[in-house]
Motif scaffolding. Structure first.
Motif, PDB file in Angstrom:
ATOM      1  N   LEU A 118     -36.672  13.130  26.616  1.00 31.46           N
ATOM      2  CA  LEU A 118     -36.876  13.231  25.173  1.00 31.46           C
ATOM      3  C   LEU A 118     -36.068  12.184  24.418  1.00 31.46           C
ATOM      4  N   LYS A 119     -34.841  11.967  24.847  1.00 32.77           N
ATOM      5  CA  LYS A 119     -33.960  11.021  24.153  1.00 32.77           C
ATOM      6  C   LYS A 119     -34.456   9.587  24.285  1.00 32.77           C
ATOM      7  N   MET A 120     -35.102   9.259  25.409  1.00 36.72           N
ATOM      8  CA  MET A 120     -35.638   7.913  25.603  1.00 36.72           C
ATOM      9  C   MET A 120     -36.831   7.645  24.686  1.00 36.72           C
ATOM     10  N   VAL A 121     -37.476   8.704  24.208  1.00 32.05           N
ATOM     11  CA  VAL A 121     -38.715   8.550  23.436  1.00 32.05           C
ATOM     12  C   VAL A 121     -38.547   8.898  21.967  1.00 32.05           C
ATOM     13  N   ILE A 122     -37.854   9.985  21.694  1.00 31.24           N
ATOM     14  CA  ILE A 122     -37.833  10.576  20.356  1.00 31.24           C
ATOM     15  C   ILE A 122     -36.522  10.282  19.640  1.00 31.24           C
ATOM     16  N   PRO A 123     -36.575   9.748  18.423  1.00 28.72           N
ATOM     17  CA  PRO A 123     -35.347   9.480  17.670  1.00 28.72           C
ATOM     18  C   PRO A 123     -34.838  10.729  16.953  1.00 28.72           C
ATOM     19  N   GLY A 124     -33.505  10.869  16.888  1.00 32.90           N
ATOM     20  CA  GLY A 124     -32.924  11.964  16.117  1.00 32.90           C
ATOM     21  C   GLY A 124     -32.595  13.175  16.954  1.00 32.90           C
ATOM     22  N   GLU A 125     -31.331  13.553  16.977  1.00 31.55           N
ATOM     23  CA  GLU A 125     -30.902  14.690  17.803  1.00 31.55           C
ATOM     24  C   GLU A 125     -31.526  16.003  17.370  1.00 31.55           C
ATOM     25  N   ASP A 126     -31.724  16.193  16.085  1.00 34.69           N
ATOM     26  CA  ASP A 126     -32.339  17.444  15.618  1.00 34.69           C
ATOM     27  C   ASP A 126     -33.765  17.586  16.149  1.00 34.69           C
TER      28      ASP A 126
END
Length: 231
Positions: free
Chosen positions: A37-45
């Protein structure tokens, strides 16, 4: 995701009706999911929201898992389907640009002016540089990179999970390789260092090194949110 004996044990408990084993499965796989998810989607929330959505979906799809040996496919089908849905909603411009040939027509610099290097990097050191550029890929290419280089999904699986045909996958992979190679060579020239060849093996190593440094910061809190969602 690597299928281990420990995971097999928990999956067998799940298939036997012991829903408490789902917590152990979550803890075993949370970093893997967070990494994707972190490699694709910006923003921790947004990443955390998607973490909850992934495990909620896995929980309600336990019935689709017939054998422990099918765990990785079951997991990938859920994870990639949800990320692809996210991309279809949030990355429409990139998908339209792709249809219009923006990425297929990218110029690739294969040759660079000669320079005298002051140092030579190892494969692992080169992979770290490549990894820094992998983290900057747009979401469409980031997910394709994970599927092709890191998870080594079959062409058939990628067609289905990424909702595009094989020719699109090939163009994306070519774009990623060219882009990362160009960026790394430009870095090497600017810093007067010699790097190793940028190939499929090195890209995989780059992903592995990124994964080793990626940890879900609040697994207990996220799991509690999953529990709230499924109850």
């Amino acid at each position: 995701m690597k299928y281990t004996y420990e995971m097999s044990r928990e999956i067998k408990r799940l298939l036997g009706g012991d829903v408490d084993a789902f917590q152990n499965f979550f803890m075993m796989t949370a970093n893997e999911t967070y990494f994707h998810l972190k490699m694709v989607i910006p923003g921790e929330d947004e990443i955390e929201r998607m973490m909850v959505k992934v495990y909620k979906s896995l929980y309600f799809r336990i019935g689709r898992l017939e054998r422990p040996e099918d765990t990785v496919n079951w997991y990938n089908e859920t994870l990639y389907a949800l990320i692809t849905d996210w991309i279809n909603v949030n990355c429409k411009k990139q998908l339209i640009d792709e249809e219009n040939g923006k990425y297929a027509n990218r110029y690739h610099l294969r040759e660079y002016l000669y320079f005298e290097p002051e140092a030579v990097l190892t494969e692992a050191e080169t992979a770290k540089i490549a990894g820094a550029y992998l983290t900057q890929l747009n979401p469409v290419h980031a997910l394709t990179g994970l599927a092709y280089f890191y998870d080594s999904l079959s062409e058939t699986a990628m067609d289905e999970l990424l909702q595009v045909d094989a020719n699109v996958i090939r163009e994306r992979v070519k774009y990623i390789l060219n882009l990362i190679e160009d960026d790394c060579k430009a870095y090497s020239k600017e810093n007067r260092i010699e790097i190793q060849d940028i190939d499929i093996h090195l890209i995989l190593l780059a992903y592995v090194l990124i994964y080793k440094d990626t940890y879900l910061p609040n697994p207990v809190e996220v799991y509690n949110r999953v529990v709230d969602e499924v109850n």
